[in-house]
Design an enzyme around this catalytic site. Structure first.
Site, short mmCIF file in Angstrom:
data_model
loop_
_atom_site.label_atom_id
_atom_site.label_comp_id
_atom_site.label_asym_id
_atom_site.label_seq_id
_atom_site.Cartn_x
_atom_site.Cartn_y
_atom_site.Cartn_z
CD GLU A 1 12.43 -5.92 6.73
OE1 GLU A 1 13.20 -6.37 6.50
OE2 GLU A 1 12.63 -4.40 6.81
CB SER B 1 10.51 -1.43 7.06
OG SER B 1 10.28 -2.54 7.14
NE ARG B 2 15.66 3.04 0.94
CZ ARG B 2 15.65 3.61 -0.23
NH1 ARG B 2 14.58 3.55 -1.75
NH2 ARG B 2 16.06 4.52 -0.56
N GLY C 1 0.46 -0.81 0.20
CA GLY C 1 0.44 -0.09 -0.36
C GLY C 1 0.94 1.71 0.53
#
Lengths: 163, 788, 293
Positions: free
Chosen positions: B742, B528-529, B489
């Site tokens: 994560e 997760s950047r 998303g």
């Protein structure tokens, strides 16, 4: 190999095709009719991503040889959208965030439709039993079940009509 | 927060996905009437010499266009992604490509593969860490490993020396405080050796790419790989030595990734075949190939010793970790540093020693998988913290509250913890499952137990993200970004940010993504950047566009730009007789006959560009310490109630609560979805998923029948699934957001492990915690008790 | 080409003659859930595929006065939901419902499950516990074979060249009969069974076991009866100790293999566990049947 005449009704439209009988329904839908909404995930009848409805029953189209579909009525995800609205399940999946990568979504929605068509009062247990042939890697299923229950409970009757 | 931040906006791509209108990479095949197809011949042996490879019959087949082998001229295979290296004389894992065919149809390509004659000579193979670490083990990697020049993704300083076995590559050590002294001082010690299985992320869309040969010799590619700019385009240009102007990479909708696509193991080789054949080619992995020819995760072995005071204060952690990285030849990327990173940001360890390495094996080369080794690396620590609690008579919640590091403290590396909401996370899940109480036993042979755990995952500074925003002359807004949309998303969250900045509904923002000819540079969605990196870039881009608009509007009304507020189509003015202005009306109309070359012109948007890059790390000292090793940390806690069948060893999760601190959520519904999905994924790999090998070292369960992915039935019923968001804002995150998801996967396994212990009194030492393993432990315990 | 020719005979004679002509180069297509994946993976490369869906009455499900008729082409899901089977043939419904997921069961057939002859097959265990009879037809006419003699090895049956399975006949159970099938797999019905145990008990009025059938799935080259275990039950009343012994005997009677799904040791252990459950639950059902009459 000699081609064979296959008559299919797909999403309400009649088709006469001349295809090799060794093709699967999935291949014919995607490659002959360009209905790419039905996806190929494992091609091995396990993941459920290729699910379509054949005479209203959920089947895995990667495992249906095209002669088996001859003379039958197929519903793919493209056949659910209505003229001025989505099918209640489609709208519910959107509203309940039951879509992430979307690859399992067409198969999941069609399987949900099969469950509710057969059993309009399907409980959570019935829904889980009906869906265990559909793998999803993203959602964790909670929102999928919520979407289906919302349709079952009539929350979309006004905006989208009957299931 | 006012505006759109923190709102559960509907996904902008949901309509496409529920109607089947959204195109994924393999859906583009129909658009190319003369599409050529690639098919690989893969080695069936874990380690073998290629004694004979005869492609003549295959080449003679009508319709075969090109066959590539390891001896393809003009290539340096060392530069290629590991999983795509075509073997020259030696194959290093079962699944490695031996020859790659391109033909006019898929059927001809498959036939050609069958006509290739190949003779192998089996060699000794090492299939796991224990075999590989033996000093006399067969070698998987190049003997000249230590002297090779550094490659593209190599980290200086992490190359191993004084290797205990020929398969050790990479090593990382750190020492904070004085571990041996602290071990002496400790009043209680718990220790153990832990292992984890090898798994495949199994996103539902198989890896694939279609590469069009353009008339000028360039290529356009549609692929579900990650990182259109940073990974695929840069990889193709660098490895195949093509000009950047000649490469265009497009990422359509993507059927999940979970990290598995961060390696261009399909794209580079497909581009190469396209250039060799000068035809439009398609490479579609089948499901078996996704197991044997696409990267897996990397399992970890950990040996952990925790020492504490009797009051539960942990004073020392002596930690060994080995990453098992598969046949990553000549690797210098893995060293154990990534997987051990979770040992640092969660607890206060005044004395911490880490000795880590990476070990190559004759199995599928490893690449990123959600959590980057942290679920594997933290499993042992969490199990031991639970064991410590048991031995001290403390609750698993209490002992963690005592030891979880607080904001403002420095972790063992010396890094300042600027954002941690973990204690609140732990409390939410503990309350939801009532983890400190024993459940009622009312299920016959199924015995219930409850457990909890926590986890932390670093975000690595991973380069820059750029974004471009157009404020069109009619007030409509466009956002151009190249981050990956794996399904989490990201594009919706980023559109939300842009809409919030301009104070318009999200429907006013149109997103164009993932096309290197159109959208600006981004590395990839890893670690997760995306929310953090690209989110910050989007804000900067919007600020620039808004600032330009303010200047233009101000000029018209004779104001200073600081007196103008941009609110969608409107500009609010302060200090003028005009209160409010319709901005589109300020754009000079289109005309062939009026010569205007400045100011707002119809048809020309006001453009803002944003570039964000996190601050660099601070190189560590000789003790492995530094005050900036990583960027920020996301945290998660999980609590479960399980039932264990004493007769079969099966484990069922009855209740699960998971909580995430991922900073302020941009869209809480998306975050919730990631929590629920992450939990489901973790249940799968904690209980059931692993590669099982046949006698030749090939994966015997390379299909969805026997590789036991979790179905809906493996998830508790809806009432028993709880997702909580307990954010602690990140000072430099967009609106305090961090990223996710994560950390979610990390605590699930150890929570289940402790619940199993509470249920049937056995302690697992690794996962997957399959029925066979649990039953063996139960029987072993019975036998011990009977012997007394 | 996955195969060379496709046939869809409309009469039994036509079907037999095609099968005779092609011999082992022909494969029958009923639901396709076992055949089609093998065609795609090139495990099978037959010359001919013979679809049987157009044969008359091939998908019948009919409860007669003293027996049940199941056409070879009867779909597993239909069988599992067929209310008329609940009274006397419940185990057949349940075993059919244990196969994989809804989508598979919608097309898979009982005949396909039998002729595929996997030792792990679930649906046919319902038939085995009920003593079904296979009706086979071929160029030489029609013959009947007891279902336990139908399987000859993994993937092989007694069908000769030119023959195919027409239907099953299941004799109605005697009074006081209860039957159950326990499938054991890690992910439930989704998985191929690790082991399966079917049990039928017929009780005398006082609860003494008159007849016993214990059928094991996935622990031998074909479905097997646990004969020694059955013998232990005859003439006895069920007790906890007896159940333990029966489980032990069943486990000792089989030599399962280790494969990617489970080890041999675990399978043996599971036979012990699930034979106990199957016997106990079959007895409960049998007792309730006694009370009915």
């Amino acid at each position: 190999m000699e081609r064979m005449e296959i008559k299919l009704t797909v999403n309400g439209r009649k088709h006469t095709l001349y295809v090799s009988p060794d093709r699967t329904l999935l291949e014919v839908l995607r490659e002959e009719l360009n209905l790419i909404g039905t996806k190929k995930g494992c091609d091995d009848s396990n993941c459920g991503v290729c699910t379509v409805l054949m005479d209203g029953l959920a089947v895995k189209s990667c495992t249906i040889l095209i002669p088996q579909a001859n003379g039958h009525s197929i519903t793919t995800i493209e056949g659910l959208e209505r003229e001025d609205s989505l099918h209640p399940l489609q709208q519910s999946f959107i509203d309940h965030f039951a879509v992430q990568c979307g690859f399992c979504t067409p198969g999941m929605i069609l399987t949900a439709k099969a469950i509710l068509d057969e059993n309009p009062m399907a409980t959570e247990e019935d829904i889980r039993e009906g869906l265990h042939g559909n793998i999803c890697r993203c959602i964790g299923y909670k929102k999928v079940v919520e979407s289906i229950e919302a349709v079952r409970d009539g929350e979309y009757k006004e905006s989208c009509g009957e299931v | 927060m006012e505006g759109l931040i923190g709102k559960g906006e509907i996904r902008i791509d949901a309509y496409d996905k529920v109607t089947g209108k959204g195109l994924y990479a393999s859906d583009y095949g129909n658009q190319f009437p003369n599409l050529a197809h690639m098919k690989a011949l893969r080695s069936p042996y874990a380690h073998a010499l290629i004694k004979k490879l005869d492609i003549s019959k295959a080449n003679a087949l009508d319709g075969v266009m090109y066959i590539m082998t390891g001896h393809e001229p003009g290539l340096d295979w060392d530069q290629f992604p590991k999983a795509s290296i075509i073997a020259k004389d030696e194959t290093l894992w079962a699944g490695q490509i031996v020859a790659l065919v391109c033909a006019e149809t898929l059927e001809i390509a498959e036939k050609a593969v069958e006509l290739i004659e190949v003779d192998f000579e089996k060699l000794p193979a090492v299939l796991d860490y224990y075999a590989a670490i033996d000093p006399n083990a067969a070698s998987v990697i190049d003997p000249e490993y230590e002297t090779r020049p550094l490659g593209f993704s190599d980290r200086p300083g992490d190359r191993a020396s004084n290797r205990v076995s020929p398969n050790v590559v990479g090593s990382f050590k750190m020492h904070a405080g004085d571990v041996p002294a602290a071990v002496e001082e400790a009043e209680i010690i718990v220790e153990g050796e832990f292992w984890t299985g090898k798994k495949t992320a199994s996103p539902l869309e198989c890896a694939n790419a279609i590469c069009r040969y353009d008339s000028d010799g360039g290529i356009t590619m549609w692929s579900n790989g990650a990182g259109v700019h940073g990974v695929i385009k840069q990889g193709i240009c660098r490895i195949l030595k093509i000009k950047e102007s000649m490469v265009r990479i497009i990422q359509p909708y993507m059927g999940g990734s979970f990290g598995s696509r961060l390696n261009p193991y399909v794209e580079v080789i497909t581009a190469l075949m396209c250039l060799r054949t000068k035809k439009t080619v398609s490479f579609q992995f089948n499901r078996e190939e996704v197991f044997t020819g696409a990267p897996s995760n990397w399992p970890c072995i950990t040996k952990v010793k925790l020492g504490a005071k009797k009051d539960g204060t942990i004073i020392v952690n002596d930690y060994y970790l080995a990453e098992e990285i598969g046949a990553c030849v000549n690797n210098t990327f893995f060293s154990g540093r990534l997987s051990s990173s979770g040992a640092v940001p969660v607890y206060r360890f005044p004395n911490l020693r880490m000795d880590t390495c990476a070990v190559a094996t004759n199995t599928v080369p490893a690449a990123e998988y959600r959590g980057l080794g942290c679920p594997e690396g933290e499993f042992g620590i969490e199990c031991l913290v639970n064991q410590l609690a048991d031995e001290l008579g403390m609750s698993p919640v209490e002992i963690r509250m005592k030891n979880i590091i607080d904001k403002g403290e420095r972790d063992a590396f010396g890094e300042l913890i600027t954002s941690i909401g973990l204690k609140k996370c732990l409390q939410s899940v503990a309350d939801a499952v009532q983890v400190e109480e024993m459940p009622e036993q009312d299920m016959g042979v199924w015995k219930k137990g409850r457990g909890c755990a926590v986890g932390g995952k670093q975000n690595t500074p991973l380069g820059r993200s750029e974004a471009e925003v157009w404020y069109n002359s009619d007030g409509s807004i466009q956002l151009f970004i190249s981050c990956d949309e794996n399904g989490m998303g990201a594009t919706t969250a980023l559109a939300q940010i842009a809409a919030h900045e301009f104070q318009v509904p999200i429907s006013e923002v149109k997103v164009t993504k993932g096309d290197t000819a159109i959208t600006p540079y981004d590395n990839y969605s890893a670690s997760s950047r995306t929310t953090y990196n690209t989110g910050n870039a989007v804000i900067l881009a919007c600020e620039e566009a808004i600032s330009k608009l303010k200047i233009e509007v101000a000029r018209v009304y004779g104001l200073h730009p600081s007196k103008v507020e941009i609110k969608g189509r409107k500009a609010i003015l302060v200090g003028s007789y005009v209160q409010e202005v319709d901005i589109p009306s300020l754009f000079a109309p289109t005309s062939m006959f009026t010569q205007g070359n400045w100011g707002l012109q119809k048809g020309t948007p006001v453009i803002g560009h944003g570039l964000f890059c996190p601050a660099p790390i601070h190189q560590w000292d000789e003790n492995g310490l530094s005050d900036r090793v990583w960027n920020w940390f996301q945290y998660s806690a999980a609590a479960v109630e399980v039932a264990v069948n004493e007769e079969t060893g099966q484990v069922k999760v009855l209740k699960i609560a998971s909580s995430a601190d991922t900073g302020n959520p941009i869209n809480p519904k998306l975050v919730e979805g990631q929590i629920e999905g992450g939990v489901h994924m973790a249940i799968g790999f904690s209980i059931n998923e692993e590669h099982v090998f046949d006698a030749n070292g090939k994966i015997a369960n390379a299909n969805f029948s026997d590789y036991r992915l979790p179905t809906i039935l493996d998830m508790p019923t809806n009432d028993n699934v709880h997702a909580f968001i307990n954010p602690d804002p990140l000072p430099d995150g967009p609106y305090g957001a961090k990223g996710m998801a994560e950390s979610i996967t990390i605590p699930v396994g150890p929570a289940i492990a402790h619940a199993i212990y509470k249920a049937v009194g056995v302690r697992v030492t690794g996962y997957p915690m399959t029925a066979e393993r649990i039953l063996a432990l139960i029987n072993e315990k019975k036998a011990k008790e009977a012997a007394k | 080409m996955r195969f060379d020719k496709y046939f869809e005979p409309t009469t039994v004679e036509e079907c037999c003659s095609i099968l005779k002509e092609f011999g082992s180069d022909a494969k029958i297509l009923a639901g396709g859930t076992d055949v089609v994946p093998r065609l795609k993976n090139k495990i099978w490369r037959p010359k001919a595929i013979v679809g049987i869906s157009k044969l008359p009455d091939i998908d019948t499900i009919a409860v007669q006065k003293d027996h049940l008729v199941l056409g070879a082409g009867a779909r597993l899901r239909k069988i599992s939901l067929e209310k008329s089977l609940e009274k006397d043939y419940k185990v057949i419904m349940e075993a059919a419902g244990n196969v994989s997921s809804m989508q598979i069961r919608n097309v898979a057939t009982i005949g396909g499950n039998a002729c595929n002859a996997s030792p792990s097959a679930d649906a046919i265990q319902g038939l085995i516990t009920m003593g079904a009879i296979a009706v086979i037809t071929g160029p030489e006419g029609t013959r009947e074979v007891a279902i336990e003699d139908f399987f000859t090895g993994p993937g092989t049956t007694v069908l000769n060249a030119g023959e195919f399975l027409l239907r099953f006949k299941v004799p109605a159970p005697k009074p006081g009969t209860g039957a159950i099938y326990k499938k054991f797999a890690i992910r439930g019905d989704t998985d191929i069974s690790i082991v399966g145990v079917g049990c039928r008990l017929t009780l005398q009025k006082d609860g003494t076991i008159e007849e016993a059938c214990i059928s094991l799935a996935a622990v031998a080259p074909k479905p097997m009866r646990a004969i020694e275990a059955e013998k232990l039950l005859i003439g006895k009343k069920l007790t906890t100790e007896l159940v333990e012994q029966v489980g032990e005997a069943a486990a000792n009677s089989c030599s399962p293999i280790t494969d990617q799904r489970a080890t041999a040791e675990y399978r043996k252990e599971m036979i012990r566990v699930w034979t106990r459950h199957a016997v106990e639950e079959a007895e409960v059902r049998a007792k309730s049947k006694l009370n009915e009459n």
